[in-house]
Design a protein around this motif. Structure first.
Motif, PDB file in Angstrom:
ATOM      1  N   GLU A 101      -4.889   2.838  -5.199  1.00  0.00           N
ATOM      2  CA  GLU A 101      -5.288   1.890  -4.161  1.00  0.00           C
ATOM      3  C   GLU A 101      -4.176   1.693  -3.120  1.00  0.00           C
ATOM      4  OE1 GLU A 101      -7.151  -1.717  -5.732  1.00  0.00           O
ATOM      5  OE2 GLU A 101      -7.510  -0.654  -7.625  1.00  0.00           O
ATOM      6  N   PHE A 102      -4.606   1.608  -1.865  1.00  0.00           N
ATOM      7  CA  PHE A 102      -3.679   1.375  -0.753  1.00  0.00           C
ATOM      8  C   PHE A 102      -4.371   0.467   0.260  1.00  0.00           C
ATOM      9  CE2 PHE A 102      -1.957   2.347   3.456  1.00  0.00           C
ATOM     10  CZ  PHE A 102      -0.590   2.193   3.234  1.00  0.00           C
ATOM     11  N   VAL A 103      -3.681  -0.602   0.644  1.00  0.00           N
ATOM     12  CA  VAL A 103      -4.232  -1.578   1.593  1.00  0.00           C
ATOM     13  C   VAL A 103      -3.297  -1.665   2.798  1.00  0.00           C
ATOM     14  CG1 VAL A 103      -4.999  -3.960   1.938  1.00  0.00           C
ATOM     15  CG2 VAL A 103      -5.180  -2.912  -0.341  1.00  0.00           C
ATOM     16  N   GLU A 104      -3.912  -1.697   3.987  1.00  0.00           N
ATOM     17  CA  GLU A 104      -3.151  -1.842   5.224  1.00  0.00           C
ATOM     18  C   GLU A 104      -3.904  -2.828   6.119  1.00  0.00           C
ATOM     19  OE1 GLU A 104      -0.483   1.363   7.634  1.00  0.00           O
ATOM     20  OE2 GLU A 104      -2.614   1.836   7.423  1.00  0.00           O
TER      21      GLU A 104
ATOM     22  N   PHE B 192      -0.418  -2.011  -5.567  1.00  0.00           N
ATOM     23  CA  PHE B 192       0.007  -3.287  -6.147  1.00  0.00           C
ATOM     24  C   PHE B 192       1.390  -3.207  -6.800  1.00  0.00           C
ATOM     25  CE2 PHE B 192      -4.555  -3.394  -5.817  1.00  0.00           C
ATOM     26  CZ  PHE B 192      -4.783  -4.636  -5.255  1.00  0.00           C
ATOM     27  N   ARG B 193       2.193  -2.269  -6.300  1.00  0.00           N
ATOM     28  CA  ARG B 193       3.554  -2.117  -6.789  1.00  0.00           C
ATOM     29  C   ARG B 193       4.583  -2.328  -5.676  1.00  0.00           C
ATOM     30  NH1 ARG B 193       3.159   1.004 -11.703  1.00  0.00           N
ATOM     31  NH2 ARG B 193       1.135   2.047 -11.859  1.00  0.00           N
ATOM     32  N   ARG B 194       4.187  -2.052  -4.450  1.00  0.00           N
ATOM     33  CA  ARG B 194       5.140  -2.078  -3.334  1.00  0.00           C
ATOM     34  C   ARG B 194       4.444  -2.666  -2.102  1.00  0.00           C
ATOM     35  NH1 ARG B 194       9.489   1.633  -1.339  1.00  0.00           N
ATOM     36  NH2 ARG B 194       9.397   1.650   0.945  1.00  0.00           N
ATOM     37  N   LEU B 195       5.018  -3.715  -1.556  1.00  0.00           N
ATOM     38  CA  LEU B 195       4.494  -4.353  -0.343  1.00  0.00           C
ATOM     39  C   LEU B 195       5.514  -4.205   0.778  1.00  0.00           C
ATOM     40  CD1 LEU B 195       2.503  -6.177   1.245  1.00  0.00           C
ATOM     41  CD2 LEU B 195       3.770  -8.149   0.335  1.00  0.00           C
ATOM     42  N   THR B 196       5.064  -3.683   1.917  1.00  0.00           N
ATOM     43  CA  THR B 196       5.907  -3.562   3.106  1.00  0.00           C
ATOM     44  C   THR B 196       5.326  -4.445   4.204  1.00  0.00           C
ATOM     45  OG1 THR B 196       6.455  -1.273   2.551  1.00  0.00           O
ATOM     46  CG2 THR B 196       6.909  -2.001   4.810  1.00  0.00           C
ATOM     47  N   VAL B 197       6.135  -5.364   4.701  1.00  0.00           N
ATOM     48  CA  VAL B 197       5.727  -6.244   5.804  1.00  0.00           C
ATOM     49  C   VAL B 197       6.588  -5.886   7.018  1.00  0.00           C
ATOM     50  CG1 VAL B 197       5.516  -8.616   6.623  1.00  0.00           C
ATOM     51  CG2 VAL B 197       5.088  -8.088   4.203  1.00  0.00           C
TER      52      VAL B 197
ATOM     53  N   GLN C 251       1.485  -3.336   4.362  1.00  0.00           N
ATOM     54  CA  GLN C 251       1.077  -2.133   3.640  1.00  0.00           C
ATOM     55  C   GLN C 251       1.339  -2.366   2.154  1.00  0.00           C
ATOM     56  OE1 GLN C 251       3.789   0.213   6.083  1.00  0.00           O
ATOM     57  NE2 GLN C 251       2.078   1.545   6.691  1.00  0.00           N
ATOM     58  N   LEU C 252       0.266  -2.329   1.376  1.00  0.00           N
ATOM     59  CA  LEU C 252       0.357  -2.589  -0.061  1.00  0.00           C
ATOM     60  C   LEU C 252      -0.012  -1.308  -0.803  1.00  0.00           C
ATOM     61  CD1 LEU C 252       0.706  -4.437  -2.509  1.00  0.00           C
ATOM     62  CD2 LEU C 252      -1.664  -5.212  -2.172  1.00  0.00           C
ATOM     63  N   ASP C 253       0.946  -0.767  -1.532  1.00  0.00           N
ATOM     64  CA  ASP C 253       0.759   0.510  -2.220  1.00  0.00           C
ATOM     65  C   ASP C 253       0.563   0.283  -3.720  1.00  0.00           C
ATOM     66  OD1 ASP C 253       0.667   3.135  -2.980  1.00  0.00           O
ATOM     67  OD2 ASP C 253       2.623   3.693  -2.193  1.00  0.00           O
TER      68      ASP C 253
ATOM     69  N   LEU D 194      -8.200  -9.814  11.968  1.00  0.00           N
ATOM     70  CA  LEU D 194      -7.511  -8.772  11.209  1.00  0.00           C
ATOM     71  C   LEU D 194      -8.251  -7.447  11.365  1.00  0.00           C
ATOM     72  CD1 LEU D 194      -6.812 -10.431   7.716  1.00  0.00           C
ATOM     73  CD2 LEU D 194      -5.103  -9.790   9.409  1.00  0.00           C
ATOM     74  N   VAL D 195      -7.501  -6.361  11.373  1.00  0.00           N
ATOM     75  CA  VAL D 195      -8.068  -5.024  11.222  1.00  0.00           C
ATOM     76  C   VAL D 195      -7.512  -4.488   9.902  1.00  0.00           C
ATOM     77  CG1 VAL D 195      -8.186  -2.684  12.130  1.00  0.00           C
ATOM     78  CG2 VAL D 195      -8.273  -4.635  13.695  1.00  0.00           C
ATOM     79  N   MET D 196      -8.417  -4.214   8.952  1.00  0.00           N
ATOM     80  CA  MET D 196      -7.989  -3.915   7.581  1.00  0.00           C
ATOM     81  C   MET D 196      -8.512  -2.550   7.132  1.00  0.00           C
ATOM     82  SD  MET D 196      -8.849  -7.660   5.910  1.00  0.00           S
ATOM     83  CE  MET D 196     -10.483  -7.714   6.665  1.00  0.00           C
ATOM     84  N   LEU D 197      -7.707  -1.898   6.315  1.00  0.00           N
ATOM     85  CA  LEU D 197      -8.079  -0.622   5.700  1.00  0.00           C
ATOM     86  C   LEU D 197      -7.782  -0.696   4.206  1.00  0.00           C
ATOM     87  CD1 LEU D 197      -8.801   2.455   5.715  1.00  0.00           C
ATOM     88  CD2 LEU D 197      -6.365   2.885   6.106  1.00  0.00           C
ATOM     89  N   TYR D 198      -8.788  -0.341   3.393  1.00  0.00           N
ATOM     90  CA  TYR D 198      -8.597  -0.296   1.934  1.00  0.00           C
ATOM     91  C   TYR D 198      -9.031   1.100   1.485  1.00  0.00           C
ATOM     92  CZ  TYR D 198      -8.050  -2.740  -2.572  1.00  0.00           C
ATOM     93  OH  TYR D 198      -7.594  -3.184  -3.798  1.00  0.00           O
ATOM     94  N   ARG D 199      -8.064   1.882   0.993  1.00  0.00           N
ATOM     95  CA  ARG D 199      -8.346   3.246   0.536  1.00  0.00           C
ATOM     96  C   ARG D 199      -8.259   3.292  -0.984  1.00  0.00           C
ATOM     97  NH1 ARG D 199      -5.226   5.845  -2.534  1.00  0.00           N
ATOM     98  NH2 ARG D 199      -3.424   6.023  -1.149  1.00  0.00           N
ATOM     99  N   ILE D 200      -9.301   3.823  -1.614  1.00  0.00           N
ATOM    100  CA  ILE D 200      -9.361   3.885  -3.070  1.00  0.00           C
ATOM    101  C   ILE D 200      -9.562   5.327  -3.508  1.00  0.00           C
ATOM    102  CG2 ILE D 200     -10.496   3.046  -5.161  1.00  0.00           C
ATOM    103  CD1 ILE D 200     -11.268   1.308  -1.923  1.00  0.00           C
TER     104      ILE D 200
END
Length: 706
Positions: free
Chosen positions: A620-623, A636-641, A632-634, A533-539
């Motif tokens: 928080e934003f996770v990709e 913890f309200r919206r998940l885009t796969v 893409q998780l925005d 995995l290549v992961m990005l977590y922006r806080i």
């Protein structure tokens, strides 16, 4: 023990029976002999507590701004819940007392058990039979000073600091506006300094008392004319405002009666909208006095006991306290002349009723029984022991997160009984027990750790206590839920690991993100996979002031205290342990860091943690990328796969997994499943935060040794 407390939401005041505190680290435990009600300051606090929410907002616009900021950052509902939880928590009253040392904490200073000392500080020198007071807020009482005089120590230090800022010289003519407790003490201090003093107050009795205490002139009206005659028309060398008024008139009158290049010192609470003309034409110097003196509102000084070198800061708040007591011993100041009423602690409510009745009063003292006649229990049973069939749950630490998130999650799961709640102060422990249904309120962690009715302990204290309390709980064969972080240093982590390896208890840490439904959906969408995995977590973390406990030694800083959350979330997504960390910080911004983590399966994780963003942007934003798929998780309200050129969007109310983690943990304590987070991952994630800090220091990648 008995203590005066007030509900800040309703204004209700009562004498509560609460457990006694422990001797604080860096301080002493004091059996109170006499405490002083400061009628001006405490009445303002009581009136604010009794005000409506709108009234509180008008009185404290600074807090309103903070609430609005939190709404932007955390959302409306969580913020409102925190606000009402804070308002509903009772507050202790009082901030000046004389008493006897009955116990000394580690690094508790030079006092010995049995010493008579005077103590200061809201939240420390309370109207309570027993108080835990930091060493820099104490002063030895000279033998010639009795307890009643010594109980004025805080007011005396405040008055003395105001006089110091006025910088009086021998023979100067100084005006004191407001002849309440502070004003009358100020008059005496100025006379001890060789000054000529004019006092003003609209109350005739206080004017008369000021004259008896040494004022050269005291008037209840005609201040401008009196000041002109008193100063031979030149104007006052200095004016000290000790009045309490929302009006701007006191400060503007002070300007009118000052001489050219005169000094004005504001000690009391007065309006601060000034008329520019008299300040400009007289080139006046205006100063606001910092309460007791240098050190006030500095947690390092007041709570951690770090003194300022005398060579550089001659008069700290503690040295002001000591000087005031010495002046009392010399007979230069006579505080007891200001006492109008005395009440025993059991009758303290009558004292506050008197303040609100409009009856004449000045200094009101609360007296206490002799220390040897009192019983000091650190645990107070409020209900019978729970049914043993239920999982007995105790809390050590019960702040906003524990009461607003963890405790409701425990109740929601069911099959539990609340046994003991332990907090630092008896007021908060007693309130938590009554409101949330704990059987025992306590101030000593042993009350939970040694309790046979307690099977499970939630630790929600300040970060530096997590590892020792967790290790103690595991060695006592308790199941332990430790709110993050697990430890703030390597020795603490090693101690927890050693205890966990021999304990029959289940251990987990509050790494709740991995139990967030949308993050679990994201992990499922990335599996099965054949590569890394290549992961990005922006806080977008927001600012925490440098003087917050989180930023100090007891908090361990934001990397250990908060970034551990995000390291754990990436560990969960990858299903692999972190093995190396590299980090750099933005220039002049220790809370703005870029982190790169390498995982054992070849995955990488980038964490962008910043305190310099706009709070209007989601926190928080996770990709993550793998095998031609992107999630893409925005917030913890919206998940885009996205897969094969198509995107599927899932939306739901924000859920960061807190309730899911608590439910999984309690299920594991019943033996129904494995621990919710493997011990090896708890240790590796915690060790990773230490490696991140090491990398910031040395500027190179650091292997994670777990």
């Amino acid at each position: 023990m008995k203590q005066v407390e007030q509900n800040y939401r309703t204004g209700a005041l009562r004498i509560a029976e609460v457990p006694a505190p422990r001797a604080p680290e860096g301080g002493v435990l004091v059996a109170t002999r006499v405490s002083l009600i400061s009628s001006g300051t405490e009445k303002q606090l009581i009136d604010l507590a009794k005000a409506s929410l709108a009234g509180k907002a008008i009185a404290r616009p600074d807090l309103v701004r903070r609430v609005l900021h939190n709404v932007q950052r955390d959302g409306l509902r969580p913020t409102i819940e925190k606000v009402f939880a804070k308002l509903d928590t009772p507050i202790p009253l009082g901030y000046s007392l004389a008493g006897e040392v009955i116990d000394i904490g580690r690094r508790g200073g030079a006092h010995a058990v049995g010493d008579r000392i005077a103590c200061a500080g809201a939240g420390f020198a309370n109207h309570a039979e027993i108080n835990a007071v930091p060493k820099n807020l104490t002063a030895a009482i000279p033998g010639a000073v009795d307890d009643e005089d010594a109980s004025f120590v805080t007011l005396g230090a405040i008055a003395l600091q105001g006089v110091r800022l006025a910088a009086p010289t021998l023979g100067e003519r100084i005006v004191v506006i407001g002849l309440g407790l502070l004003g009358l003490l100020t008059v005496q201090l100025l006379k001890a300094n060789g000054c000529r003093v004019l006092g003003f107050d609209p109350n005739a009795d206080r004017v008369k008392l000021a004259e008896e205490l040494g004022a050269d002139v005291a008037v209840r009206d005609g201040l401008r004319e009196a000041a002109g005659g008193f100063t031979s028309g030149y104007g006052a060398d200095a004016v000290i405002l000790t009045a309490s008024s929302k009006s701007n008139e006191p400060i503007n009158v002070a300007a009118e009666i000052s001489r050219l290049k005169g000094r004005i010192v504001v000690v009391g609470m007065v309006g601060m909208t000034i008329d520019r003309e008299p300040f400009y034409k007289r080139e006046l110097e205006l100063k606001l006095s910092l309460s007791y003196g240098p050190g006030r509102h500095d947690p390092s000084y007041e709570q951690s006991g770090v003194d300022y070198p005398l060579s550089y800061v001659r008069w700290t708040e503690q040295r002001n306290m000591e000087t005031f007591l010495a002046l009392v011993a010399d007979g230069k100041v006579t505080p007891k002349r200001l006492v109008t009423h005395r009440f025993g602690i059991e009758e303290a409510e009558k004292a506050y009723s008197l303040m609100g009745s409009g009856a004449p009063h000045l200094a009101i003292l609360i007296t206490y029984p002799e220390p040897k006649a009192r019983q000091f229990e650190r645990r107070l049973r409020l209900a019978p022991p729970p049914r043993k069939a239920a999982n007995g749950v105790a809390f050590i630490g019960f702040g906003n997160y524990a009461k607003g998130v963890l405790a409701p999650a425990v109740r929601k799961v069911g099959k539990t009984s609340l046994t003991t709640v332990v907090t630092t102060t008896g007021v908060s422990a007693g309130h938590a027990a009554q409101k949330h249904g704990f059987a025992v309120a306590a101030t000593d962690p042993a009350a939970a750790l040694d309790d046979p009715d307690t099977d499970t302990v939630f630790i929600a204290t300040r970060h530096d206590t997590h590892s020792p309390l967790t290790a103690a709980g595991l060695r006592a064969s308790k199941h332990v839920f430790c709110e993050k972080p697990l430890a703030i240093d390597a020795p603490g982590l090693a101690d927890v690991l050693a205890a966990a390896e021999i304990s029959s208890g289940v251990l987990t840490v509050g790494f709740n993100r991995r139990f967030a439904p949308l993050l679990r959906d994201a992990k499922s969408a990335l599996e099965p996979r054949t590569g890394p995995l290549v992961m990005l977590y922006r806080i977008n973390a927001g600012v925490i002031p440098g003087d917050s406990w989180i930023q100090r030694e007891e908090g361990g800083g934001r990397i250990v205290g908060e970034i551990c959350h995000f390291v754990d979330a990436l560990t969960f997504l990858s299903g692999s342990l972190p093995i190396e960390a590299q980090a750099i910080a933005a220039r002049d911004h220790a809370d703005a860091v870029s982190i790169l983590i390498r995982f054992a399966d070849g995955s990488t994780g980038s964490i962008i943690y910043t305190s310099i963003g706009d709070p209007g942007v989601a926190k928080e934003f996770v990709e993550a990328f793998a095998d031609g798929r992107v999630i893409q998780l925005d917030d913890f309200r919206r998940l885009t796969v996205t897969n094969g050129g198509k995107s599927i969007v899932t939306k739901r109310a924000q859920d960061k997994g807190q309730h899911g983690l608590v439910a999984a943990f309690l299920e594991a304590t019943r033996g129904d499943c494995d621990p919710p987070i493997p011990l090896v991952e708890l240790v590796a994630v915690t060790a990773a935060t230490f490696a991140i800090e090491d990398s910031l220091r040395i500027g190179a990648p650091v292997a994670i040794s777990a």
